[in-house]
Design an enzyme around this catalytic site. Structure first.
Site, PDB file in Angstrom:
ATOM      1  N   MET A  69       0.852  -1.203   0.000  1.00  0.00           N
ATOM      2  CA  MET A  69       0.000   0.000   0.000  1.00  0.00           C
ATOM      3  C   MET A  69       0.880   1.242   0.000  1.00  0.00           C
ATOM      4  SD  MET A  69      -3.063   0.840   2.676  1.00  0.00           S
ATOM      5  CE  MET A  69      -3.984   2.375   2.542  1.00  0.00           C
ATOM      6  N   TYR A 128     -19.305   9.401   1.303  1.00  0.00           N
ATOM      7  CA  TYR A 128     -18.859  10.676   0.725  1.00  0.00           C
ATOM      8  C   TYR A 128     -19.685  11.072  -0.506  1.00  0.00           C
ATOM      9  CZ  TYR A 128     -14.551   9.816   3.459  1.00  0.00           C
ATOM     10  OH  TYR A 128     -13.644   9.553   4.454  1.00  0.00           O
TER      11      TYR A 128
END
Ligand code: NAP
Length: 283
Positions: free
Chosen positions: A12, A48
């Site tokens: 990541m 969101y």
């Protein structure tokens, strides 16, 4: 870009781009700008309301899918949550236009948490969520989740910035193999962060901005960070933090800014648990 290896071997990026509070109509342009600057980790959430716009920006970028790391988040689900959570994930995938996400996070430690987690474990085993994790879990909730389930979360995304540093909690997470990720790395500018005298002084010592000092401080601690900006020049500034190093003395000075508590709200506050934990998304 530097990467960290999560407890299941997934790599990541240490620095990415967050899209909280970017209106849906501005998100495609903002994400396109961020991808052009070089960001490859994108952090969105069902809550969101801009997953579709993130997906459009990904598609129009032409960047190979394997070069991107896309995170989205599961909002609070009612019991019994296994099917709800699976459906919510499929809705997110559909909105993003993807066949998998790189990281799926439980957005809040509320609702039917254990069934939500079991559903997320199933998605991880099926390979459609390459890594799974949580957000806003305080130590007691995190340890309980780890103790009572098969898969240890790969990531815990929590409020982390110079005024709430989470160093002890980071150590505890490290002991359990959970990677810390910061949200609100700039504290959304609270406490006049961007003009803070101590941070500005350290910035002058490196010819860097306060924003760059804060991001450097986070990545140097091994904290994954996802600054949000709608301005391309700030996106570039925030990406440019790998060509200098804070000294131990500078790190120690920044450590003095820790207040040990949230600048937003405490996820253990009963009023917040009632408010956030009782909120449902229209899907
Ligand atoms: P943040 O990144 O701490 O701060 C964003 C603010 O800083 C915006 O007002 C932005 O303004 C400003 N800014 C950015 N770069 C700047 C620079 N170089 N100089 C001056 N100002 C600058 O806040 P956040 O968006 O809350 O947190 C980051 C991400 O974390 C989110 O986008 C989201 O992906 C994630 N998050 C997760 C949770 C959760 O519960 N899991 C909660 C909150 C956030 P402009 O946009 O005008 O540049």
């Amino acid at each position: 870009m530097q990467y960290v290896t999560l407890n299941n071997g997934v790599e990541m990026p240490l620095l990415g781009f967050g899209v909280y509070q970017i209106p849906a109509e501005d998100t495609e342009r903002a994400v396109s700008d961020a991808l052009a600057v070089g960001y490859r980790l994108l952090d969105t959430a069902a809550a969101y309301g801009n997953e579709e716009a993130v997906g459009r920006a990904i598609r129009s970028s032409g960047i190979p899918r394997e070069d991107l790391f896309v995170t989205t988040k599961l909002w609070v689900q009612d019991a019994p949550a296994e099917n709800n959570a699976k459906r919510a994930f499929e809705t997110s995938l559909h909105k993003l236009g993807l066949d998998h996400v790189d990281l799926y996070l439980m957005h809040q430690p509320f609702g039917d948490v254990y069934a939500q987690w079991r559903a997320m474990e199933a998605l991880n085993r099926a390979g459609t969520a390459k890594a799974i994790g949580v957000a806003n879990f305080y130590p007691d909730r995190l340890i309980d989740l780890i103790t009572n389930n098969e898969i240890t979360p790969q990531v815990n995304q929590i409020e982390t910035h110079p005024f709430f540093q989470r160093a002890d909690y980071q150590n505890l997470m490290r002991e359990h193999g959970v990677q810390i990720q910061s949200w609100g790395g700039f504290a959304e500018g609270r406490n006049d962060l961007f003009t803070h005298p101590l941070l500005a002084e350290i910035g002058r010592e490196h010819d860097k901005s306060v924003a760059q000092v804060v991001l450097r401080w986070l990545v140097q601690r091994g904290v994954i960070t996802i600054p949000k900006s709608v301005r391309a020049e700030r996106m570039a500034e925030n990406f440019d933090v790998f060509d200098f190093r804070l000294t131990d003395e500078q790190m120690a000075r920044i450590a003095t800014l820790d207040t040990g508590s949230s600048l937003f709200f405490d996820h253990r506050d009963p009023q917040m648990v009632t408010r956030l934990g009782g909120h449902r998304l229209d899907t």
